[in-house]
Scaffold this active site. Structure first.
Site, short mmCIF file in Angstrom:
data_model
loop_
_atom_site.label_atom_id
_atom_site.label_comp_id
_atom_site.label_asym_id
_atom_site.label_seq_id
_atom_site.Cartn_x
_atom_site.Cartn_y
_atom_site.Cartn_z
N CYS A 89 -5.80 -2.79 2.32
CA CYS A 89 -5.58 -2.69 3.77
C CYS A 89 -6.86 -2.68 4.59
CB CYS A 89 -4.69 -1.49 4.05
SG CYS A 89 -3.79 -1.68 5.60
N GLU A 130 0.85 -1.20 0.00
CA GLU A 130 0.00 0.00 0.00
C GLU A 130 0.89 1.25 0.00
OE1 GLU A 130 -2.37 0.64 3.62
OE2 GLU A 130 -3.82 1.80 2.45
N LYS A 176 -9.62 2.40 -2.69
CA LYS A 176 -9.92 1.96 -1.31
C LYS A 176 -11.32 2.44 -0.92
CE LYS A 176 -7.38 1.80 3.10
NZ LYS A 176 -6.18 2.32 3.78
N1 LIG Z 1 -3.55 1.13 6.89
C1 LIG Z 1 -4.81 0.68 6.86
O1 LIG Z 1 -5.56 1.01 5.98
C2 LIG Z 1 -5.35 -0.27 7.86
C3 LIG Z 1 -4.68 -0.65 9.09
O2 LIG Z 1 -3.53 -0.34 9.36
C4 LIG Z 1 -5.49 -1.44 10.01
O3 LIG Z 1 -6.65 -1.76 9.67
O4 LIG Z 1 -5.04 -1.76 11.10
#
Ligand SMILES: NC(=O)CC(=O)C(=O)O
Length: 270
Positions: free
Chosen positions: A154, A43, A113
């Site tokens: 994520c 990401e 996202k």
């Molecule tokens: N970085 C993200 O989008 C999510 C995350 O770090 C988590 O859900 O914990």
């Protein structure tokens, strides 16, 4: 053609966008000797994960980073799940976007996202993506010569409905460019990847950035691949590097046949 090799590239992200692309490219050139079919990047691998950076680093689809990533897929003759990048649309909205390129460098998917990462954990992690980002609205599944693969970014992976929708659309693996942190990573990372794999009887692949203790947001690392039976195939540590996992989409069918969770759902009552 139901077997495929996936390379997870767990790279440190630095401030220089072009250096990040160069590094991704060097990793892939090196890993290609292992006869991989798909490479996955983390990401926000073009800029340090900080909401103030997203507007500064954002590019429109088709601009320089996009073109270079497409070229990496083509030169190496692989599918490339190009992590995620800050994407700007014509109205100036910014999204956390993952592009997928086929071995000809053609874009075959794009996921914005859907769930913005806005959290505030006492004595733990604070982050507010919605300060600078807008949310996408689509469930993303792309087709490959091996079968269908779902894609989310994520925080999206925490929402079980989204994974189930991908599976309903035919996904046999779910790929997740990610960057959990030092609060949520130890608590939930492996648990979530095993849970989603077992509930949905899919391979789950989480590609995180490597840990940089000097960053404002410290990535947990620990990139992971889990089988549709919940077995951990690969679990990296926090350091920069790569790993390879072999996926067999016939095995997904076998698991779903032997333990028919998907078929046994009582959709008449829920
Ligand atoms: N970085 C993200 O989008 C999510 C995350 O770090 C988590 O859900 O914990």
């Amino acid at each position: 053609m139901n077997k495929l090799k996936v390379a997870i590239i767990q790279m440190i992200v630095v401030k220089d966008k072009m250096k990040n692309i160069e590094k991704a490219s060097d990793f892939i050139k090196n890993v290609i000797k292992e006869d991989i079919d798909i490479a996955v990047l983390p990401e926000m691998f073009l800029c340090p994960y900080d909401q103030s950076n997203f507007p500064i680093y954002a590019e429109k689809e088709g601009e320089i980073s996009y073109l270079l990533l497409s070229e990496i897929a083509k030169q190496n003759n692989i599918y490339l799940v190009a992590g995620s990048v800050p994407e700007k649309d014509d109205d100036g909205n910014i999204f956390n976007t993952s592009y997928v390129f086929d071995p000809n460098g053609i874009k075959i998917a794009k996921h914005r996202k859907v769930h913005l990462f806005d959290i505030d954990i006492e004595n733990g992690q604070y982050f507010k993506e919605s300060d600078t980002l807008d949310a996408g609205n689509e469930v993303t599944v792309f087709d490959t010569k091996f079968g269908k693969i779902g894609l989310c970014i994520c925080y999206d992976f925490r929402f079980p409905e989204l994974s189930r929708l991908m599976v309903d659309k035919g996904a046999k693996a779910i790929i997740v460019p990610a960057a959990f942190n030092m609060t949520t990573g130890p608590a939930h990372w492996e648990l979530l990847f095993r849970c989603r794999a077992v509930d949905n009887q899919v391979y789950t692949i989480g590609c995180a950035s490597a840990r940089d203790n000097s960053a404002t947001y410290i990535s947990y690392g620990n990139s992971i691949a889990v089988s549709p039976f919940g077995e951990v195939l690969v679990h990296m540590n926090e350091k920069e590097g790569y790993s390879i996992s072999s996926l067999d989409f016939d095995y997904v069918d076998k698991v779903r046949g032997e333990l028919p969770l998907i078929a046994h759902r009582r959709l008449d009552i829920y």
